[in-house]
Design a protein around this motif. Structure first.
Motif, PDB file in Angstrom:
ATOM      1  N   SER A   5       0.841  -1.197   0.000  1.00  0.00           N
ATOM      2  CA  SER A   5       0.000   0.000   0.000  1.00  0.00           C
ATOM      3  C   SER A   5       0.877   1.248   0.000  1.00  0.00           C
ATOM      4  O   SER A   5       2.080   1.190   0.278  1.00  0.00           O
ATOM      5  CB  SER A   5      -0.921   0.028   1.234  1.00  0.00           C
ATOM      6  OG  SER A   5      -0.152   0.144   2.421  1.00  0.00           O
ATOM      7  N   CYS A   6       0.251   2.365  -0.349  1.00  0.00           N
ATOM      8  CA  CYS A   6       0.917   3.660  -0.210  1.00  0.00           C
ATOM      9  C   CYS A   6      -0.012   4.574   0.583  1.00  0.00           C
ATOM     10  O   CYS A   6      -1.235   4.539   0.418  1.00  0.00           O
ATOM     11  CB  CYS A   6       1.276   4.265  -1.568  1.00  0.00           C
ATOM     12  SG  CYS A   6      -0.129   4.705  -2.614  1.00  0.00           S
ATOM     13  N   LYS A   7       0.570   5.363   1.436  1.00  0.00           N
ATOM     14  CA  LYS A   7      -0.201   6.245   2.308  1.00  0.00           C
ATOM     15  C   LYS A   7       0.265   7.679   2.130  1.00  0.00           C
ATOM     16  O   LYS A   7       1.469   7.955   2.135  1.00  0.00           O
ATOM     17  CB  LYS A   7      -0.027   5.830   3.774  1.00  0.00           C
ATOM     18  CG  LYS A   7      -0.828   6.657   4.761  1.00  0.00           C
ATOM     19  CD  LYS A   7      -0.630   6.148   6.179  1.00  0.00           C
ATOM     20  CE  LYS A   7      -1.465   6.958   7.169  1.00  0.00           C
ATOM     21  NZ  LYS A   7      -1.275   6.458   8.564  1.00  0.00           N
ATOM     22  N   VAL A   8      -0.691   8.592   1.954  1.00  0.00           N
ATOM     23  CA  VAL A   8      -0.375  10.017   1.846  1.00  0.00           C
ATOM     24  C   VAL A   8      -0.474  10.645   3.232  1.00  0.00           C
ATOM     25  O   VAL A   8      -1.496  10.517   3.911  1.00  0.00           O
ATOM     26  CB  VAL A   8      -1.336  10.734   0.870  1.00  0.00           C
ATOM     27  CG1 VAL A   8      -0.976  12.219   0.783  1.00  0.00           C
ATOM     28  CG2 VAL A   8      -1.271  10.094  -0.512  1.00  0.00           C
ATOM     29  N   LEU A   9       0.589  11.304   3.663  1.00  0.00           N
ATOM     30  CA  LEU A   9       0.622  11.937   4.983  1.00  0.00           C
ATOM     31  C   LEU A   9      -0.041  13.307   4.900  1.00  0.00           C
ATOM     32  O   LEU A   9       0.622  14.349   4.900  1.00  0.00           O
ATOM     33  CB  LEU A   9       2.067  12.052   5.462  1.00  0.00           C
ATOM     34  CG  LEU A   9       2.858  10.736   5.487  1.00  0.00           C
ATOM     35  CD1 LEU A   9       4.295  10.975   5.941  1.00  0.00           C
ATOM     36  CD2 LEU A   9       2.165   9.695   6.362  1.00  0.00           C
ATOM     37  N   ARG A  87       4.255   7.421   2.065  1.00  0.00           N
ATOM     38  CA  ARG A  87       4.886   6.328   2.790  1.00  0.00           C
ATOM     39  C   ARG A  87       4.432   5.010   2.173  1.00  0.00           C
ATOM     40  O   ARG A  87       3.233   4.782   1.982  1.00  0.00           O
ATOM     41  CB  ARG A  87       4.529   6.362   4.271  1.00  0.00           C
ATOM     42  CG  ARG A  87       5.126   7.551   5.006  1.00  0.00           C
ATOM     43  CD  ARG A  87       6.638   7.499   5.053  1.00  0.00           C
ATOM     44  NE  ARG A  87       7.216   8.675   5.706  1.00  0.00           N
ATOM     45  CZ  ARG A  87       7.572   9.787   5.092  1.00  0.00           C
ATOM     46  NH1 ARG A  87       7.410   9.888   3.769  1.00  0.00           N
ATOM     47  NH2 ARG A  87       8.085  10.789   5.754  1.00  0.00           N
ATOM     48  N   LEU A  88       5.399   4.154   1.875  1.00  0.00           N
ATOM     49  CA  LEU A  88       5.106   2.868   1.248  1.00  0.00           C
ATOM     50  C   LEU A  88       5.195   1.749   2.268  1.00  0.00           C
ATOM     51  O   LEU A  88       6.073   1.753   3.138  1.00  0.00           O
ATOM     52  CB  LEU A  88       6.084   2.598   0.103  1.00  0.00           C
ATOM     53  CG  LEU A  88       6.206   3.672  -0.983  1.00  0.00           C
ATOM     54  CD1 LEU A  88       7.146   3.197  -2.083  1.00  0.00           C
ATOM     55  CD2 LEU A  88       4.846   4.037  -1.558  1.00  0.00           C
ATOM     56  N   SER A  89       4.292   0.786   2.134  1.00  0.00           N
ATOM     57  CA  SER A  89       4.295  -0.389   3.003  1.00  0.00           C
ATOM     58  C   SER A  89       4.645  -1.613   2.169  1.00  0.00           C
ATOM     59  O   SER A  89       3.954  -1.911   1.190  1.00  0.00           O
ATOM     60  CB  SER A  89       2.917  -0.563   3.655  1.00  0.00           C
ATOM     61  OG  SER A  89       2.868  -1.750   4.426  1.00  0.00           O
ATOM     62  N   TRP A  90       5.716  -2.329   2.549  1.00  0.00           N
ATOM     63  CA  TRP A  90       6.231  -3.447   1.771  1.00  0.00           C
ATOM     64  C   TRP A  90       6.106  -4.762   2.527  1.00  0.00           C
ATOM     65  O   TRP A  90       6.181  -4.800   3.741  1.00  0.00           O
ATOM     66  CB  TRP A  90       7.713  -3.241   1.448  1.00  0.00           C
ATOM     67  CG  TRP A  90       8.037  -2.028   0.660  1.00  0.00           C
ATOM     68  CD1 TRP A  90       8.287  -0.774   1.146  1.00  0.00           C
ATOM     69  CD2 TRP A  90       8.179  -1.939  -0.762  1.00  0.00           C
ATOM     70  NE1 TRP A  90       8.571   0.087   0.120  1.00  0.00           N
ATOM     71  CE2 TRP A  90       8.525  -0.597  -1.061  1.00  0.00           C
ATOM     72  CE3 TRP A  90       8.066  -2.866  -1.807  1.00  0.00           C
ATOM     73  CZ2 TRP A  90       8.746  -0.161  -2.362  1.00  0.00           C
ATOM     74  CZ3 TRP A  90       8.291  -2.436  -3.099  1.00  0.00           C
ATOM     75  CH2 TRP A  90       8.620  -1.094  -3.372  1.00  0.00           C
ATOM     76  N   LEU A  91       5.985  -5.857   1.774  1.00  0.00           N
ATOM     77  CA  LEU A  91       6.025  -7.194   2.368  1.00  0.00           C
ATOM     78  C   LEU A  91       6.339  -8.225   1.270  1.00  0.00           C
ATOM     79  O   LEU A  91       5.427  -8.717   0.598  1.00  0.00           O
ATOM     80  CB  LEU A  91       4.696  -7.536   3.035  1.00  0.00           C
ATOM     81  CG  LEU A  91       4.694  -8.817   3.879  1.00  0.00           C
ATOM     82  CD1 LEU A  91       5.632  -8.665   5.066  1.00  0.00           C
ATOM     83  CD2 LEU A  91       3.289  -9.152   4.356  1.00  0.00           C
TER      84      LEU A  91
END
Length: 243
Positions: A5-9, A87-91
């Motif tokens: 996912s990507c999250k915009v702060l 912000r990127l979330s990786w797995l």
């Protein structure tokens, strides 16, 4: 899957009335998930799809003018203002990949030509300079030779240089890599959008929402045109006369 996912702060953005933060689709975007290995961004010109894709490339440490982590060169206005608020979330997290930016691909090709000469200089591009290939051939050479292994590939309107047949070739490459690679693609192509079981995000909606292939304007307009082009022409040309 790699990028989850990507999250915009949004709380850190203080000037939301300036570009690119004033783009409607991005003004209130909180988070976008990537549940499949192929994701498409669709929307009209200026809808924000390329802006978000470029910001993801920035956070991946890819050159935002096009290329991977190892491609360092300058192109005017190739920096991503949105990137620092993403912000990127990786797995798991991966570092291999490539960002194709169609509008600056010429500069990328020139950058490769200017690299220190060595026997494998063009190995990832079909064995010869990208400038010595047609625009479409150079794109396909990149896809066929550079795209391999565990990686994330961000493509901004790859159809710009590809004939319909070459677009089908790209789909085959994507299918061959489906167990190793992740693709996020901003596109207007109804052919590419037909990739099976892909996630499609519509940037013409607020908030951005996932839609089915048959719900995209690209599919609807293309199907209608192929079924009854005379009716489309009649509507268009009648409107011109009336105006």
């Amino acid at each position: 899957m790699y990028l989850k996912s990507c999250k915009v702060l949004q709380e850190k953005i203080h000037k939301k009335n300036v570009y690119p933060f004033n783009i409607p689709s991005l003004q209130h975007l909180q988070e976008l998930e990537f549940p499949t290995n192929v994701t498409f961004f669709v929307g009209e010109n200026g809808s924000g799809k390329s802006t978000l894709l470029e910001a993801i490339a920035d956070r991946c440490d890819f050159n935002t003018a096009g290329g991977g982590r190892q491609n360092s060169y300058e192109v005017h206005e190739a920096q991503s203002a949105l990137g620092e608020f993403l912000r990127l979330s990786w797995l798991p997290k991966i570092t291999n990949g490539f960002f194709l930016r169609s509008e600056t691909f010429y500069q990328f090709a020139s950058h490769i030509d200017l690299l220190e000469s060595h026997p494998n200089k063009y190995a990832a591009f079909g064995g010869k300079s990208l400038h010595h290939q047609s625009h479409g051939e150079s794109f396909l050479s990149l896809f066929m030779n550079r795209f391999k292994g565990k990686a994330i590939y961000l493509l901004d309107e790859p159809e710009a240089a590809l004939s319909p047949t070459r677009q089908l070739s790209l789909l085959k490459i994507m299918k061959d890599l489906e167990h190793e690679a992740q693709f996020i693609i901003a596109t207007h192509s109804p052919i590419l959008l037909g990739y099976p079981n892909a996630t499609i995000y519509n940037f013409d909606c607020e908030p951005i929402e996932a839609i089915r292939y048959e719900e995209t304007i690209h599919y609807i307009v293309t199907k209608r045109f192929l079924h009854a082009p005379e009716a489309i022409f009649a509507e268009l040309f009648d409107e011109e006369r009336e105006s």
